[in-house]
Design an enzyme around this catalytic site. Structure first.
Site, PDB file in Angstrom:
ATOM      1  N   ARG A 177       1.144  -1.027   0.232  1.00  0.00           N
ATOM      2  CA  ARG A 177      -0.048   0.110  -0.046  1.00  0.00           C
ATOM      3  C   ARG A 177       0.929   1.055  -0.015  1.00  0.00           C
ATOM      4  NH1 ARG A 177      -2.254  -0.322   6.261  1.00  0.00           N
ATOM      5  NH2 ARG A 177      -0.172  -0.610   7.343  1.00  0.00           N
ATOM      6  N   CYS A 188       2.519   8.579  -5.743  1.00  0.00           N
ATOM      7  CA  CYS A 188       3.290   9.867  -5.171  1.00  0.00           C
ATOM      8  C   CYS A 188       2.348  10.946  -5.226  1.00  0.00           C
ATOM      9  CB  CYS A 188       4.484  10.263  -6.857  1.00  0.00           C
ATOM     10  SG  CYS A 188       4.944  11.807  -7.084  1.00  0.00           S
ATOM     11  N   ASN A 219      -5.140   7.157   4.526  1.00  0.00           N
ATOM     12  CA  ASN A 219      -4.579   6.163   5.527  1.00  0.00           C
ATOM     13  C   ASN A 219      -3.322   6.347   6.087  1.00  0.00           C
ATOM     14  OD1 ASN A 219      -5.740   4.193   7.334  1.00  0.00           O
ATOM     15  ND2 ASN A 219      -3.364   3.076   6.949  1.00  0.00           N
ATOM     16  N   GLU A 220      -3.092   7.226   7.272  1.00  0.00           N
ATOM     17  CA  GLU A 220      -1.702   7.188   7.891  1.00  0.00           C
ATOM     18  C   GLU A 220      -0.957   8.280   6.737  1.00  0.00           C
ATOM     19  OE1 GLU A 220      -0.386   3.831   9.528  1.00  0.00           O
ATOM     20  OE2 GLU A 220      -0.806   4.125  10.868  1.00  0.00           O
ATOM     21  N   GLU A 256      -6.907   4.088  15.761  1.00  0.00           N
ATOM     22  CA  GLU A 256      -6.028   2.919  15.653  1.00  0.00           C
ATOM     23  C   GLU A 256      -5.721   2.764  17.157  1.00  0.00           C
ATOM     24  OE1 GLU A 256      -4.652   1.435  12.172  1.00  0.00           O
ATOM     25  OE2 GLU A 256      -5.418   2.837  11.442  1.00  0.00           O
ATOM     26  N   TRP A 293       4.265  -6.398  12.864  1.00  0.00           N
ATOM     27  CA  TRP A 293       5.222  -6.156  12.186  1.00  0.00           C
ATOM     28  C   TRP A 293       6.354  -4.807  12.726  1.00  0.00           C
ATOM     29  CZ3 TRP A 293       5.404  -0.384  14.376  1.00  0.00           C
ATOM     30  CH2 TRP A 293       4.306  -0.291  14.982  1.00  0.00           C
ATOM     31  N   GLU A 324      -1.357  -8.627   7.306  1.00  0.00           N
ATOM     32  CA  GLU A 324      -1.734  -8.894   8.664  1.00  0.00           C
ATOM     33  C   GLU A 324      -2.520  -9.943   9.583  1.00  0.00           C
ATOM     34  OE1 GLU A 324      -3.399  -4.623   9.017  1.00  0.00           O
ATOM     35  OE2 GLU A 324      -1.099  -4.129   8.704  1.00  0.00           O
ATOM     36  N   GLN A 325      -1.865 -11.273   8.941  1.00  0.00           N
ATOM     37  CA  GLN A 325      -2.035 -11.789   9.571  1.00  0.00           C
ATOM     38  C   GLN A 325      -2.157 -12.400  11.142  1.00  0.00           C
ATOM     39  OE1 GLN A 325      -1.154 -16.237   8.053  1.00  0.00           O
ATOM     40  NE2 GLN A 325      -1.008 -15.011   6.308  1.00  0.00           N
ATOM     41  N   HIS A 350      -1.564 -10.394  13.205  1.00  0.00           N
ATOM     42  CA  HIS A 350      -1.991  -8.575  13.972  1.00  0.00           C
ATOM     43  C   HIS A 350      -3.230  -9.278  14.988  1.00  0.00           C
ATOM     44  CE1 HIS A 350      -3.230  -4.972  14.739  1.00  0.00           C
ATOM     45  NE2 HIS A 350      -1.543  -4.176  14.308  1.00  0.00           N
TER      46      HIS A 350
HETATM   47  C1  GAL Z   1      -1.408   0.938  10.902  1.00  0.00           C
HETATM   48  C2  GAL Z   1      -2.365   1.251   9.568  1.00  0.00           C
HETATM   49  C3  GAL Z   1      -3.520  -0.504   9.668  1.00  0.00           C
HETATM   50  C4  GAL Z   1      -3.342  -1.379   9.960  1.00  0.00           C
HETATM   51  C5  GAL Z   1      -2.401  -1.417  11.775  1.00  0.00           C
HETATM   52  C6  GAL Z   1      -1.092  -2.637  11.943  1.00  0.00           C
HETATM   53  O1  GAL Z   1      -0.480   1.287  10.908  1.00  0.00           O
HETATM   54  O2  GAL Z   1      -3.354   2.686   9.995  1.00  0.00           O
HETATM   55  O3  GAL Z   1      -4.083  -0.214   8.236  1.00  0.00           O
HETATM   56  O4  GAL Z   1      -1.762  -1.594   9.031  1.00  0.00           O
HETATM   57  O5  GAL Z   1      -1.463  -0.142  11.266  1.00  0.00           O
HETATM   58  O6  GAL Z   1      -1.052  -2.066  13.263  1.00  0.00           O
END
Ligand code: GAL
Length: 641
Positions: free
Chosen positions: A108, A112, A146-147, A319, A327, A367-368, A370
């Site tokens: 993701r 640019c 997003n971010e 979040e 991660w 993200e499985q 997470h």
């Molecule tokens: C954030 C992001 C989410 C998800 C999350 C996982 O940085 O906005 O979409 O990836 O991290 O911790």
């Protein structure tokens, strides 16, 4: 007692789950006491699978199901994840890294910010969403993209960036490119340009580029983020009066959040305390071990306070980590009670809403590993029970309201950029310097506010610290000075004028400081100099010539002055110093200005609201405090005296 005014929420991806789960999920969210659910921010490939072929029916049904269950929806625009057809249409929309390589498709944020075609494509999908859902009663808020900046995605060295950078410079410097040559000092190494079309991006140079060039590019890049966001907010506002939010990140400083904040109603950020401890908080190996399952005791609060300043007070945690993430270098389980503690800490700092990422752990893709509030099989995960506890506690709590803090720190994203292009010593960052001062205030039990270039009123503070602000205008300094607060400047504040030039009369360019910085030395982090009576100075040390009417305020054991008290009454601190030294420095100053403080036990922090005091124990062990024993992850609430 006014009832509590804080809410909980979660992030949900209906497109990840069979439709017959939506209803059960929505009901369970309501039963848990959640009010908000965020959807949509990565769903472009399902909303517009092919160009101009929209598929909104499933999304209509998801919104209806969630809304009818009683949830308020935050609708995210999906522009952080352009699908393959967008890339095929605009192969050159991918951002290029500093080595000129395209950021590949397959995760993701691969776009640019400067690409015109991509911006238009984003406008289209945002308009479609805004048209369709702008007056939908269940859509109670919007999130743009997003971010921004996450995964190092602010800066792009693409040809779109190059073209826009050249036009941006031409707008600033006008017809005469020599003005730019002059201001950047391009006579050095024969770098003079004859026209704007000759100016390259500051990457792939043989040795370092001109810092003026590099800083201009960073300023330009920041403006691209602001513009990209503004395009979306303007469209949304044509169709909806619901508040617009963006979810900022932890320690991402490479664009000006205050500028982006001008176009938002509510600032928010994504709080992942355990991941951040290990990958960005600057913790030592020992601290990483001690706080492994709790997070850095100041990192979350720092961002709460910073983002509270971005939209004039309104902010959320969009979040919140509910269990292990996937991660970070390692992904431990939080200590029992920490999800509750993080949530309450956010409320104590003024968050209106804390929303957990994510509802259910997803069994596929990146993200499985997470966690969510639910496990992949829908059984509640530990975070679920802590969220429920918070909800019960909220229901029994009085309203939380925040007043002004006694101390404020001036924060400047432009200074961060300037430190970045000219650190002068390995690993020296503006963020770390600001964090050092912030931590010290927190160790002394104080509430902290952040102030910035757009702050209208600086009054009400007892002390304002303005450190590291390399470029600061005299107008801004005068505005800060009207606050009547005690001011602490330096190190490096007013060190440059214009665009990275040393002031003619030597730094600092601060009219309240007459002492002069003659030279600067930077030192490796394992070398430091003893301060009299306590602490050590190091990393960045300015060598001062004391003004005749100034007095030394702090000295090294060898007699070298590292802080002055100027005739104007302000303090100029000329060095980076360690926690011990900084704590002693501020204790002395606070005593002089009669500002009450309380030295906190290690890992214990407090935050006062208008009527209460919250004490948080970030330690993994029992600690004795002035107000009693605190177990690991304990929260104690007292009426404020
Ligand atoms: C954030 C992001 C989410 C998800 C999350 C996982 O940085 O906005 O979409 O990836 O991290 O911790």
């Amino acid at each position: 007692m006014k009832p509590n005014n804080r809410e909980l929420g979660t992030c949900y991806y209906p497109e990840h789950w069979p439709e017959d789960l939506w209803q059960t999920d929505a009901e369970q969210m309501i039963n848990l006491g959640l009010k908000w659910v965020r959807i949509g921010e990565f769903s472009w490939s399902r909303l517009e699978p092919k160009e101009n072929e929209f598929s909104f029916e499933w999304f209509d049904r998801a919104i209806k199901t969630l809304g009818e269950a009683g949830l308020s929806i935050i609708l995210g625009t999906p522009t952080a994840t352009p699908p393959t057809w967008v890339i095929k249409k605009f192969p050159d929309m991918l951002a290029l890294d500093a080595d000129g390589r395209p950021r590949g498709f397959g995760s993701r944020r691969h776009y640019c910010f400067s690409h015109e075609g991509y911006r238009n494509q984003c406008s289209k999908i945002v308009r479609k969403l805004a048209e369709r859902y702008g007056s939908n009663p269940y859509i109670q808020a919007w999130q743009t993209d997003n971010e921004y900046g996450c995964h190092d995605t602010t800066i792009s060295y693409s040809s779109s960036a190059l073209n826009s950078f050249q036009s941006w410079l031409a707008k600033i410097y006008g017809n005469d490119v020599n003005k730019l040559n002059e201001e950047w000092g391009n006579v050095f190494w024969s770098m003079e340009y004859q026209g704007y079309d000759e100016i390259p991006l500051p990457n792939l140079t043989v040795t370092e580029p001109n810092p003026a060039h590099a800083l201009a590019f960073r300023r330009f890049t920041s403006s691209q983020v602001t513009t990209f966001n503004r395009i979306q907010t303007q469209i949304i506002r044509e169709y909806s009066s619901a508040p617009i939010i963006h979810n900022f990140m932890g320690r991402i400083t490479d664009f000006d959040h205050f500028d982006v904040g001008e176009d938002l109603d509510i600032a928010s950020w994504d709080s992942y305390p355990l991941g951040f401890l290990l990958d960005r908080a600057g913790a030592t190996e020992t601290e990483k071990n001690i706080f492994l399952r709790q997070g850095d005791p100041d990192f979350q609060a720092f961002h709460h306070d910073l983002y509270r300043a971005v939209c004039g007070g309104r902010w959320w945690v969009m979040e919140q980590q509910p269990g292990p993430v996937n991660w970070a270098p390692y992904n431990p389980e939080p200590l029992p009670g920490m999800v509750r503690l993080w949530t309450w800490e956010a409320f104590a700092h003024g968050a209106e809403t804390v929303s957990y990422f994510r509802w259910r752990q997803v069994p596929f893709a990146q993200e499985q590993m997470h966690s969510g509030l639910l496990q992949p099989n829908s059984a509640p995960a530990p975070g679920y029970f802590e969220a429920r506890q918070v909800k019960e506690e909220l229901d029994a709590s009085p309203e939380i309201s925040n007043g002004l803090s006694d101390v404020a720190i001036y924060f400047d994203y432009d200074a961060d950029a300037a430190w970045n292009v000219q650190p002068t010593g390995e690993g020296l960052t503006y963020f770390q310097l600001i964090m050092d001062h912030y931590r010290t205030f927190r160790r002394l039990g104080l509430n902290v506010d952040f102030v910035h270039k757009n702050t209208e009123d600086f009054s009400g503070y007892k002390l304002i610290s303005v450190v590291g602000a390399i470029h600061i205008s005299s107008d801004l300094i005068s505005r800060i000075a009207t606050s009547m607060a005690t001011l602490v400047f330096g190190p490096r504040t007013g060190a440059r004028v214009g665009n990275m030039q040393i002031p003619k009369n030597l730094p600092p360019q601060i009219n309240l400081v007459k002492s002069r910085i003659l030279r600067v030395e930077t030192l490796p982090s394992n070398v430091s100099l003893e301060i009299d009576p306590v602490g050590r100075a190091g990393r960045y040390i300015e060598i001062i010539k004391l003004d005749n009417n100034a007095s030394p305020y702090l000295k090294l054991k060898n007699g070298q002055v590292i802080a002055t008290k100027e005739e104007s009454g302000v303090i100029y601190l000329a060095s980076m110093i360690d926690q011990k030294g900084l704590t002693a420095f501020y204790q002395k100053l606070f005593k002089e200005i009669k500002l009450d403080f309380l030295l906190m036990p290690d890992g214990v922090r407090r935050r006062s609201t208008e009527i209460e005091e919250f004490w948080f124990n970030y330690n993994n062990k029992v600690v004795q405090t002035k107000i009693g024993e605190m177990k690991p992850a304990d929260i104690i609430r007292l009426p404020r005296v």
